[in-house]
Design a protein around this motif. Sequence first.
Motif, PDB file in Angstrom:
ATOM      1  N   GLY A  95     -13.225  -3.811  -7.042  1.00 16.14           N
ATOM      2  CA  GLY A  95     -12.350  -3.894  -5.875  1.00 16.14           C
ATOM      3  C   GLY A  95     -10.909  -3.941  -6.346  1.00 16.14           C
ATOM      4  O   GLY A  95     -10.610  -3.641  -7.512  1.00 16.14           O
ATOM      5  N   CYS A  96     -10.004  -4.346  -5.460  1.00 20.91           N
ATOM      6  CA  CYS A  96      -8.586  -4.398  -5.851  1.00 20.91           C
ATOM      7  C   CYS A  96      -7.850  -5.385  -4.951  1.00 20.91           C
ATOM      8  O   CYS A  96      -8.050  -5.384  -3.732  1.00 20.91           O
ATOM      9  CB  CYS A  96      -7.957  -3.007  -5.737  1.00 20.91           C
ATOM     10  N   PRO A  97      -6.991  -6.216  -5.538  1.00 24.69           N
ATOM     11  CA  PRO A  97      -6.263  -7.202  -4.720  1.00 24.69           C
ATOM     12  C   PRO A  97      -5.037  -6.628  -4.007  1.00 24.69           C
ATOM     13  O   PRO A  97      -4.452  -7.302  -3.163  1.00 24.69           O
ATOM     14  CB  PRO A  97      -5.833  -8.256  -5.752  1.00 24.69           C
ATOM     15  N   VAL A  98      -4.642  -5.403  -4.339  1.00 25.84           N
ATOM     16  CA  VAL A  98      -3.377  -4.886  -3.806  1.00 25.84           C
ATOM     17  C   VAL A  98      -3.527  -4.437  -2.340  1.00 25.84           C
ATOM     18  O   VAL A  98      -2.642  -4.663  -1.526  1.00 25.84           O
ATOM     19  CB  VAL A  98      -2.828  -3.738  -4.696  1.00 25.84           C
ATOM     20  N   GLY A  99      -4.655  -3.828  -2.016  1.00 26.90           N
ATOM     21  CA  GLY A  99      -4.931  -3.501  -0.611  1.00 26.90           C
ATOM     22  C   GLY A  99      -4.066  -2.405  -0.025  1.00 26.90           C
ATOM     23  O   GLY A  99      -3.606  -2.523   1.127  1.00 26.90           O
ATOM     24  N   CYS A 100      -3.846  -1.318  -0.750  1.00 28.88           N
ATOM     25  CA  CYS A 100      -3.065  -0.198  -0.206  1.00 28.88           C
ATOM     26  C   CYS A 100      -3.774   0.377   1.029  1.00 28.88           C
ATOM     27  O   CYS A 100      -4.998   0.528   1.029  1.00 28.88           O
ATOM     28  CB  CYS A 100      -2.886   0.890  -1.264  1.00 28.88           C
ATOM     29  N   SER A 101      -2.969   0.723   2.035  1.00 30.62           N
ATOM     30  CA  SER A 101      -3.561   1.083   3.323  1.00 30.62           C
ATOM     31  C   SER A 101      -4.252   2.446   3.309  1.00 30.62           C
ATOM     32  O   SER A 101      -5.056   2.740   4.180  1.00 30.62           O
ATOM     33  CB  SER A 101      -2.484   1.070   4.408  1.00 30.62           C
ATOM     34  N   PHE A 102      -3.949   3.285   2.293  1.00 27.76           N
ATOM     35  CA  PHE A 102      -4.539   4.632   2.243  1.00 27.76           C
ATOM     36  C   PHE A 102      -5.738   4.712   1.299  1.00 27.76           C
ATOM     37  O   PHE A 102      -6.294   5.781   1.090  1.00 27.76           O
ATOM     38  CB  PHE A 102      -3.468   5.632   1.751  1.00 27.76           C
ATOM     39  N   CYS A 103      -6.149   3.571   0.734  1.00 32.77           N
ATOM     40  CA  CYS A 103      -7.111   3.599  -0.373  1.00 32.77           C
ATOM     41  C   CYS A 103      -8.421   2.917   0.003  1.00 32.77           C
ATOM     42  O   CYS A 103      -8.421   1.796   0.526  1.00 32.77           O
ATOM     43  CB  CYS A 103      -6.473   2.908  -1.583  1.00 32.77           C
ATOM     44  N   ALA A 104      -9.534   3.600  -0.280  1.00 29.92           N
ATOM     45  CA  ALA A 104     -10.853   3.049   0.059  1.00 29.92           C
ATOM     46  C   ALA A 104     -11.122   1.760  -0.718  1.00 29.92           C
ATOM     47  O   ALA A 104     -11.654   0.791  -0.168  1.00 29.92           O
ATOM     48  CB  ALA A 104     -11.934   4.085  -0.252  1.00 29.92           C
ATOM     49  N   MET A 128      -6.679   4.484 -13.807  1.00 29.48           N
ATOM     50  CA  MET A 128      -6.264   4.928 -12.478  1.00 29.48           C
ATOM     51  C   MET A 128      -7.456   4.890 -11.515  1.00 29.48           C
ATOM     52  O   MET A 128      -7.449   5.513 -10.476  1.00 29.48           O
ATOM     53  CB  MET A 128      -5.701   6.345 -12.579  1.00 29.48           C
ATOM     54  N   GLY A 129      -8.533   4.202 -11.936  1.00 33.62           N
ATOM     55  CA  GLY A 129      -9.692   4.073 -11.054  1.00 33.62           C
ATOM     56  C   GLY A 129      -9.521   2.872 -10.149  1.00 33.62           C
ATOM     57  O   GLY A 129      -8.416   2.582  -9.684  1.00 33.62           O
ATOM     58  N   GLN A 130     -10.610   2.148  -9.928  1.00 30.62           N
ATOM     59  CA  GLN A 130     -10.519   0.988  -9.043  1.00 30.62           C
ATOM     60  C   GLN A 130      -9.728  -0.125  -9.728  1.00 30.62           C
ATOM     61  O   GLN A 130      -9.927  -0.392 -10.914  1.00 30.62           O
ATOM     62  CB  GLN A 130     -11.926   0.495  -8.714  1.00 30.62           C
ATOM     63  N   THR A 175       0.207   1.976 -12.285  1.00 29.88           N
ATOM     64  CA  THR A 175       0.403   0.700 -11.590  1.00 29.88           C
ATOM     65  C   THR A 175       1.023   0.920 -10.217  1.00 29.88           C
ATOM     66  O   THR A 175       1.753   1.889 -10.006  1.00 29.88           O
ATOM     67  CB  THR A 175       1.307  -0.242 -12.416  1.00 29.88           C
ATOM     68  N   SER A 176       0.728  -0.021  -9.310  1.00 34.32           N
ATOM     69  CA  SER A 176       1.373   0.014  -7.998  1.00 34.32           C
ATOM     70  C   SER A 176       2.732  -0.683  -8.062  1.00 34.32           C
ATOM     71  O   SER A 176       3.450  -0.715  -7.069  1.00 34.32           O
ATOM     72  CB  SER A 176       0.467  -0.642  -6.956  1.00 34.32           C
ATOM     73  N   GLY A 177       3.063  -1.267  -9.235  1.00 28.19           N
ATOM     74  CA  GLY A 177       4.416  -1.815  -9.403  1.00 28.19           C
ATOM     75  C   GLY A 177       4.467  -3.312  -9.666  1.00 28.19           C
ATOM     76  O   GLY A 177       5.219  -4.028  -9.002  1.00 28.19           O
TER      77      GLY A 177
END
Length: 312
Positions: free
Chosen positions: A109-118, A154-156, A190-192
């Motif tokens: 999973g991912c903690p960032v939660g981008c709105s366009f990403c599954a 660049m995966g999950q 990275t998302s930054g």
Amino acid sequence: MQIIGLNREELEDLVLELGEPRYRARQILDWVYKKGVDDFGQMSNLPVLFQQRLQAQGLVVSAVTPAGAAETADGTKKYLFRLSDGCGVEAVYIPEQKRKTVCFSTQVGCPVGCSFCATGRQGFERNLTAGEIVDQVRKIGLEKKTRITHAVAMGQGEPLANYAATLKALRLLNADYGLQMAARHLTVSTSGVVPAIYRLADEQLQINLALSLHATSDQLRSALIPLNRTYPLAQVIRACRDYAAKTNRRVTLEYIMLDGVNDGEDDLARLAELATGWLCHVNLIPYNPVPGGAYRPSPPQTCQRFLGYLQE
Ligand code: SF4
């Protein structure tokens, strides 16, 4: 415990604790990385008693088990790997002539939660260990019977939110006793996470940095990538410019083209300005819609317009 995430020094300590000479570590590493052997029983230059002791200690080589795969006509192959606690992560093999790339995951999973990403919608479960990261690349190379030349985080997951394990995995991919991949062929996307970008720049590794940019205003970027509220655009770009200056590596600005969201003329002008005057390039990415998601891919002519203007 898994052998695959240990570096040479850690494995040497382990074999010494088990009463064996230091060089046994080198022998095990050769079996694991050069010959792709996961079973201590097949490591024929290890004494049988030592093989048995390794097993009796509950040690195993591998950290991930292939649990499914899907291949497209161009040879791109998506793998599902099962972890020892039952969680699953994905990795992708991308062949392009001599270049064989694996895109690997760093978190469940991912903690960032981008709105366009599954993945962002799944929420976050846990960080991967270094072994679980590096073994995705090793297992795909073994399955494809090929030398993996490039690897991208660049995966999950957000790699820089799992900094220690990601860095250790990159060092194992690069090590002469590991997968021997050139540091210049390794990329972290990275998302930054700004403090981690500065830290990465100081690691003295020649690895590439990619930034998931996707928007050129704080308002839109915060809506797409919630982490932007913590590390706004100006700070992120400053960190990336610093990375490029310190490492002399060109930073990639990833830009997913979203119809009517980030593909207007103002967006294009700001994107061009943002990418001017420093060592970076822009990677325009056609959007792959998420089922039930709110976004659509930009039309091809809009993508072409962006491309032509940026090239100019
Ligand atoms: Fe998805 Fe990457 Fe955003 Fe995480 S950081 S939600 S994996 S796009």
